[in-house]
Design a protein around this motif. Structure first.
Motif, PDB file in Angstrom:
ATOM      1  N   LYS A 156      28.468 -34.687   4.863  1.00  0.00           N
ATOM      2  CA  LYS A 156      28.834 -33.417   5.521  1.00  0.00           C
ATOM      3  C   LYS A 156      28.019 -33.200   6.785  1.00  0.00           C
ATOM      4  CE  LYS A 156      29.015 -28.353   4.895  1.00  0.00           C
ATOM      5  NZ  LYS A 156      28.832 -27.195   4.009  1.00  0.00           N
ATOM      6  N   HIS A 202      31.473 -28.681   8.246  1.00  0.00           N
ATOM      7  CA  HIS A 202      31.432 -27.216   8.262  1.00  0.00           C
ATOM      8  C   HIS A 202      31.819 -26.866   9.688  1.00  0.00           C
ATOM      9  CE1 HIS A 202      29.269 -23.179   7.519  1.00  0.00           C
ATOM     10  NE2 HIS A 202      29.767 -23.133   8.749  1.00  0.00           N
ATOM     11  N   VAL A 209      35.606 -28.701   5.028  1.00  0.00           N
ATOM     12  CA  VAL A 209      35.199 -27.887   3.878  1.00  0.00           C
ATOM     13  C   VAL A 209      35.434 -26.406   4.186  1.00  0.00           C
ATOM     14  CG1 VAL A 209      33.451 -29.602   3.219  1.00  0.00           C
ATOM     15  CG2 VAL A 209      32.755 -27.579   4.507  1.00  0.00           C
ATOM     16  N   HIS A 210      35.468 -25.613   3.182  1.00  0.00           N
ATOM     17  CA  HIS A 210      35.678 -24.161   3.253  1.00  0.00           C
ATOM     18  C   HIS A 210      36.520 -23.700   4.448  1.00  0.00           C
ATOM     19  CE1 HIS A 210      32.131 -24.498   5.753  1.00  0.00           C
ATOM     20  NE2 HIS A 210      31.244 -24.362   4.803  1.00  0.00           N
ATOM     21  N   GLY A 260      29.443 -18.176   5.177  1.00  0.00           N
ATOM     22  CA  GLY A 260      29.924 -18.782   6.417  1.00  0.00           C
ATOM     23  C   GLY A 260      30.807 -19.983   6.133  1.00  0.00           C
ATOM     24  N   PHE A 310      27.231 -30.334   9.765  1.00  0.00           N
ATOM     25  CA  PHE A 310      27.328 -28.902  10.079  1.00  0.00           C
ATOM     26  C   PHE A 310      27.522 -28.741  11.584  1.00  0.00           C
ATOM     27  CE2 PHE A 310      24.898 -28.957   6.134  1.00  0.00           C
ATOM     28  CZ  PHE A 310      25.397 -27.871   5.427  1.00  0.00           C
TER      29      PHE A 310
END
Ligand code: URP
Ligand code: ZN
Ligand code: ZN
Ligand code: ZN
Length: 552
Positions: free
Chosen positions: A179, A212, A267-268, A318, A181
């Motif tokens: 991942k 992210h 993601v998210h 977030g 960010f």
């Protein structure tokens, strides 16, 4: 006596080998409807020593009741592959605090909700070793987990060491997802060149890049602007990082991944506009997946404007929950039609006294919400009970798709001979009311408080053992295991390899024209973007060239 196979073809009961005579753990789930992502069938499931041994009618010969056999009656119920939560942060040291659901209580709560595997994130600080972070997270999780788990690893900086460690993690440590960010400036955020390097490396080693997706510079500027306007409360959190900030980063990540033809997992996904970017990329033929989370599917960001500060602060995460109340329905529709693919919870919980770190400044509120226990029920209620998806799609988005993308399939994500016996007996008609007073998580707040959900896990089976039944746990810390994952998951890399092959053939068989012309004429920047361009053959320029002076 016939068992409908994956494509609906009648088959005899499937069974791997004759049952051994030695002491064994035997479980028979009788009379339920076994649901996989591609079919549903009335069938019994026989489990021995943690593995599914047979699926079908009369899986035991008539009159055969071996010693130690436990029979569970699933009549009128669904028998589902246990949920896989693709995104959790148990006991995560973050924003000056540590999330309160640890690997023990967090995974117990997961089991109570019908989730039998979580995927957490090992996150090193900038300049620190990825392998050390991985080892640290394992040392926290291994003795504590009650269900199986895996680890994604974050790339928070770039160097030759990071590049080498990514390879070691993939080859020797069971990690096939990293991942990056694009937010949390100065903490975890990486820049575009670092994304390019990390994505390129993921491609080389057969991993999937996760992002992210939020523009961290705009988040920081937005926060300053809101504070200058005197907005210090939780509403400032969303106002400082609106949808466009998420959508821009999502498109940037898609563009960079596409430039190196690396599979991408966002993601998210929290907003309509970011979800549309993912959907468009998929329609352009890109290997991109979007993960909405329970919070984004089950509630919205209007709570940031609640009069009670604590209530509002407990919804801060977030990217933010969006104030547009049509967002959850929109995301669920995209999840139903495969524009979005998997679901996580991003469970990262902080108690009220921790959220209060930001009582005078929303930028100091530790980001994160609950969801690990309620994800399955929320998706059943808002997805299946609402009529947006059937029970097969439910299994796909809560379990199977994650197993395929992260290379766990068919060991996980399916009920079939040879699969791990991670199974949930699900009552689609029963209801339960979600509340912090009754949930099994450590956190003292629940963002779904008061929500009545159809779809209740009545029995959860992990590794072939009944670990949760009618509200009672029979599981100990450490009963779950770390599940290593191999690189080059077929489900994603077959298509990537195919695209690479086609583009390399296309670029080598072009004559004098040069590849750029075909890029220019292609309708969209799809797979052609990765063509290796060739030069145009032309006579050298022989005319005059000016001389540059140092000033110019
Ligand atoms: O607010 C969130 N999402 N907290 C966990 C960290 C992350 O960005 O996933
Ligand atoms: Zn994140
Ligand atoms: Zn509210
Ligand atoms: Zn997260």
């Amino acid at each position: 006596n016939l068992d409908a196979g994956p494509r609906g073809c009648p088959q005899s009961p499937r069974r791997s080998a004759p049952l051994a005579m030695a002491a064994r753990s035997l479980l028979l789930i009788r009379g339920g409807c076994v649901v996989n992502d591609d079919s549903s069938q009335e069938a019994d499931v026989l489990v021995e020593d943690g593995v599914v041994q047979a699926v079908g009618r009369h899986v035991l010969p008539p009159g055969d009741a071996p010693a130690g056999l436990r029979v569970l009656d699933a009549a009128g119920k669904l028998v589902l592959p246990g949920g896989i939560d693709t995104h959790t942060h148990m006991q995560f040291p973050f924003m000056g605090s540590r999330s309160v659901d640890d690997f023990h209580l967090g995974t117990k709560a997961a089991l109570a909700g019908g989730t039998t595997m979580i995927m957490d994130f090992a996150i090193p600080h900038k300049g620190h070793s990825l392998i050390e972070a991985f080892d640290t997270w394992r040392s926290w999780a291994d003795p504590q987990v009650c269900c199986d788990y895996s680890l994604h690893v974050a790339v928070t900086w770039w160097s030759d060491q990071v590049k080498e460690e990514m390879k070691i993690l993939t080859q020797d440590k069971g990690v096939n997802s990293f991942k990056m960010f694009m937010a949390y400036k100065d903490v975890y955020m990486v820049r575009d060149v670092e994304l390019y390097e990390a994505f390129s490396r993921c491609k080389e080693i057969g991993a999937i890049a996760q992002v992210h997706a939020e523009n961290g510079d705009l988040v920081a500027e937005g926060a300053k602007k809101m504070l200058a306007l005197g907005i210090t409360g939780p509403e400032g959190h969303e106002l400082s990082r609106p949808e466009a900030v998420e959508a821009e980063a999502t498109l940037r990540a898609v563009t960079i991944a596409s430039a190196v033809n690396c599979p991408l997992y966002v993601v998210h996904v929290m907003s309509k506009s970011a979800a549309k970017v993912v959907a468009d990329a998929r329609r352009d033929g890109k290997v991109v997946y979007g993960e909405p989370i329970a919070a984004g599917l089950g509630t919205d960001g209007t709570h940031h404007w609640d009069r009670e500060w604590l209530h509002a602060a407990h919804h801060v995460m977030g990217p933010p929950l969006r104030p547009d109340p049509s967002t959850p329905d929109f995301l669920m529709n995209l999840l139903a039609n495969d524009d979005l693919t998997t679901t996580g919870s991003d469970n990262c919980t902080f108690n009220s006294c921790q959220k209060a770190l930001g009582k005078d400044d929303f930028t100091k509120i530790p980001n994160g919400v609950n969801g690990v226990e309620d994800r399955m029920s929320i998706i059943w209620e808002k997805g299946v009970h609402s009529g947006k998806m059937d029970e097969n799609r439910f299994v796909a988005v809560t379990s199977t798709n994650a197993a395929k993308i992260f290379n766990l399939y068919p060991r996980k994500g399916r009920i079939a001979v040879g699969s791990d016996a991670d199974i949930v007996i699900w009552d689609p008609k029963a209801t339960r009311t979600i509340s912090a007073k009754t949930h099994h998580q450590a956190v003292n707040f629940n963002i779904f408080e008061g929500m009545v959900c159809h779809g209740v896990p009545v029995v959860t089976i992990s590794r072939g053992k009944v670990v949760y039944e009618a509200g009672v746990f029979s599981v100990s810390a450490g009963d779950g295991k770390f599940i290593p994952r191999k690189p080059f998951a077929e489900y994603i890399y077959k298509r990537i390899k195919q695209q690479d092959q086609i583009t390399s053939v296309e670029s080598s068989d072009s004559p004098s024209l040069g590849k750029l012309s075909s890029i220019r004429t292609s309708e969209s920047l799809g797979v052609h973007e990765t063509c290796i361009p060739t030069p145009v053959k032309r006579e050298p320029y022989k005319g005059e060239v000016i001389t540059l002076t140092s000033k110019e």
